[in-house]
Design an enzyme around this catalytic site. Structure first.
Site, PDB file in Angstrom:
ATOM      1  N   GLY A  55      16.718 -19.797  20.409  1.00  0.00           N
ATOM      2  CA  GLY A  55      16.892 -20.558  19.175  1.00  0.00           C
ATOM      3  C   GLY A  55      16.389 -19.911  17.902  1.00  0.00           C
ATOM      4  O   GLY A  55      16.895 -20.199  16.813  1.00  0.00           O
ATOM      5  N   ASP A 111      12.126 -22.009  16.391  1.00  0.00           N
ATOM      6  CA  ASP A 111      13.179 -22.711  15.658  1.00  0.00           C
ATOM      7  C   ASP A 111      12.757 -24.147  15.350  1.00  0.00           C
ATOM      8  O   ASP A 111      12.854 -24.618  14.226  1.00  0.00           O
ATOM      9  CB  ASP A 111      14.492 -22.695  16.459  1.00  0.00           C
ATOM     10  N   SER A 115       8.639 -32.095  21.302  1.00  0.00           N
ATOM     11  CA  SER A 115       7.478 -32.706  21.953  1.00  0.00           C
ATOM     12  C   SER A 115       6.222 -31.845  21.758  1.00  0.00           C
ATOM     13  O   SER A 115       5.106 -32.345  21.788  1.00  0.00           O
ATOM     14  CB  SER A 115       7.735 -32.881  23.460  1.00  0.00           C
ATOM     15  N   GLY A 116       6.441 -30.531  21.585  1.00  0.00           N
ATOM     16  CA  GLY A 116       5.321 -29.597  21.465  1.00  0.00           C
ATOM     17  C   GLY A 116       4.925 -28.995  22.810  1.00  0.00           C
ATOM     18  O   GLY A 116       4.063 -28.128  22.879  1.00  0.00           O
ATOM     19  N   THR A 118       6.623 -26.988  24.854  1.00  0.00           N
ATOM     20  CA  THR A 118       6.947 -25.566  24.963  1.00  0.00           C
ATOM     21  C   THR A 118       5.905 -24.741  24.220  1.00  0.00           C
ATOM     22  O   THR A 118       5.368 -23.767  24.743  1.00  0.00           O
ATOM     23  CB  THR A 118       8.342 -25.284  24.364  1.00  0.00           C
ATOM     24  N   LEU A 119       5.591 -25.158  22.990  1.00  0.00           N
ATOM     25  CA  LEU A 119       4.636 -24.409  22.183  1.00  0.00           C
ATOM     26  C   LEU A 119       3.237 -24.433  22.795  1.00  0.00           C
ATOM     27  O   LEU A 119       2.537 -23.418  22.785  1.00  0.00           O
ATOM     28  CB  LEU A 119       4.606 -24.963  20.751  1.00  0.00           C
ATOM     29  N   LYS A 142       9.834 -31.659  14.309  1.00  0.00           N
ATOM     30  CA  LYS A 142      10.227 -33.049  14.594  1.00  0.00           C
ATOM     31  C   LYS A 142       8.968 -33.806  14.986  1.00  0.00           C
ATOM     32  O   LYS A 142       8.783 -34.173  16.141  1.00  0.00           O
ATOM     33  CB  LYS A 142      11.173 -33.005  15.803  1.00  0.00           C
ATOM     34  N   PHE A 163      19.081 -35.170  16.659  1.00  0.00           N
ATOM     35  CA  PHE A 163      19.319 -33.860  17.264  1.00  0.00           C
ATOM     36  C   PHE A 163      20.039 -32.963  16.259  1.00  0.00           C
ATOM     37  O   PHE A 163      21.061 -33.346  15.695  1.00  0.00           O
ATOM     38  CB  PHE A 163      20.147 -33.998  18.541  1.00  0.00           C
ATOM     39  N   ASP A 170      21.141 -24.920  19.220  1.00  0.00           N
ATOM     40  CA  ASP A 170      22.376 -25.223  19.949  1.00  0.00           C
ATOM     41  C   ASP A 170      22.387 -26.622  20.544  1.00  0.00           C
ATOM     42  O   ASP A 170      21.344 -27.256  20.710  1.00  0.00           O
ATOM     43  CB  ASP A 170      22.552 -24.239  21.103  1.00  0.00           C
ATOM     44  N   ARG A 176      25.255 -22.514  17.536  1.00  0.00           N
ATOM     45  CA  ARG A 176      24.158 -21.649  17.073  1.00  0.00           C
ATOM     46  C   ARG A 176      24.543 -20.874  15.818  1.00  0.00           C
ATOM     47  O   ARG A 176      23.689 -20.520  15.010  1.00  0.00           O
ATOM     48  CB  ARG A 176      23.796 -20.624  18.159  1.00  0.00           C
TER      49      ARG A 176
HETATM   50  P1  IMP Z   1       9.575 -29.107  22.897  1.00  0.00           P
HETATM   51  O1  IMP Z   1       8.936 -28.399  24.039  1.00  0.00           O
HETATM   52  O2  IMP Z   1       9.880 -30.544  23.228  1.00  0.00           O
HETATM   53  O3  IMP Z   1       8.814 -28.988  21.603  1.00  0.00           O
HETATM   54  O4  IMP Z   1      11.004 -28.484  22.730  1.00  0.00           O
HETATM   55  C1  IMP Z   1      11.291 -27.461  21.866  1.00  0.00           C
HETATM   56  C2  IMP Z   1      12.609 -26.863  22.228  1.00  0.00           C
HETATM   57  O5  IMP Z   1      13.592 -27.895  22.501  1.00  0.00           O
HETATM   58  C3  IMP Z   1      13.166 -26.078  21.061  1.00  0.00           C
HETATM   59  O6  IMP Z   1      12.743 -24.735  21.091  1.00  0.00           O
HETATM   60  C4  IMP Z   1      14.646 -26.219  21.252  1.00  0.00           C
HETATM   61  O7  IMP Z   1      15.103 -25.237  22.162  1.00  0.00           O
HETATM   62  C5  IMP Z   1      14.818 -27.577  21.897  1.00  0.00           C
HETATM   63  N1  IMP Z   1      15.116 -28.620  20.900  1.00  0.00           N
HETATM   64  C6  IMP Z   1      14.346 -29.674  20.557  1.00  0.00           C
HETATM   65  N2  IMP Z   1      14.940 -30.426  19.622  1.00  0.00           N
HETATM   66  C7  IMP Z   1      16.125 -29.832  19.368  1.00  0.00           C
HETATM   67  C8  IMP Z   1      17.213 -30.138  18.466  1.00  0.00           C
HETATM   68  O8  IMP Z   1      17.213 -31.120  17.699  1.00  0.00           O
HETATM   69  N3  IMP Z   1      18.255 -29.275  18.484  1.00  0.00           N
HETATM   70  C9  IMP Z   1      18.314 -28.190  19.298  1.00  0.00           C
HETATM   71  N4  IMP Z   1      17.323 -27.864  20.144  1.00  0.00           N
HETATM   72  C10 IMP Z   1      16.247 -28.678  20.172  1.00  0.00           C
HETATM   73 MG    MG Z   2      13.376 -22.916  21.074  1.00  0.00          MG
END
Ligand code: IMP
Ligand code: MG
Length: 196
Positions: A55, A111, A115-116, A118-119, A142, A163, A170, A176
């Protein structure tokens, strides 16, 4: 601004309606503002920018060109289990860095933070390698959907919980390439999300 991209394709997939949230010009201006902050905070250092695939590929390309400080580029790939607009929350490492970050200044380039989770996972594994300094820049935040209380040092735009696609983001690998950021029309629901 509304772009009607509703097109019945040969596969019978309906492309949902989108509203443009941030135009190409708005994104460019914000990327330069972020770069100016990073330039001054990292003055005298040569940070490694770590682009989170896939992303962030467009954002990191633009951010890199907007920075004036010297920097290196590397990439990591994380997969969230689940597809489409509702990932399940579990994450795993698909591609690791090709450089050693111990003692280095590191800037994670994301990108979007949703939820946070992944980070939080990435920060944890990178902190364990003992960088000199670790910071995060995310184009989008978000924050209403945050479940993991994870620091984000630089944010491009805070957005609501819809979204979004485009500028690297994507929906099941579509959109993308769009040079702007658009939000899927919530009235369309998720039944349009039929591609694999
Ligand atoms: P998290 O672990 O929930 O913070 O997810 C983050 C990942 O979810 C991002 O790096 C995106 O790949 C995907 N993601 C979350 N929200 C969106 C969105 O609105 N559009 C596209 N991808 C998203
Ligand atoms: Mg991502």
């Amino acid at each position: 601004m509304t772009t009607d991209l509703t097109v019945p394709t040969s596969e019978g997939i309906t492309i949902p309606k989108m509203n443009i949230l941030f135009t190409t010009d708005q994104i460019r201006e914000r990327v330069y503002e972020l770069a100016a902050l990073i330039d001054s905070d990292f003055a005298g250092e040569t940070p490694i920018l770590i682009g989170m695939l896939k992303g962030s590929f467009i954002f990191i390309a633009d951010l890199s060109r907007a920075l004036t400080i010297p920097h290196h580029i590397d990439f990591m790939a994380i997969a969230a289990y689940g597809t489409g607009t509702s990932p399940s929350g579990a994450v795993r490492l698909l591609k690791d860095l090709s450089v050693n970050i111990t003692g280095r200044s590191v800037l994670i380039v994301e990108d979007i933070i949703d939820s946070g989770m992944t980070l939080a996972y990435i920060r944890r594994i990178l902190e364990a390698r003992q960088p000199r300094r670790l910071a995060v820049v995310s184009l989008l935040d978000k924050r209403a959907r945050r479940t993991s209380d994870v620091p984000i040092e630089y944010v491009g735009f805070a957005i609501g919980d819809g979204f979004v696609v485009g500028y690297g983001l994507d929906l099941a690998e579509r959109y993308r390439h769009l040079p702007y950021i658009a939000q899927l029309d919530p009235s369309q629901g998720e039944e349009n999300e039929t591609s694999a």
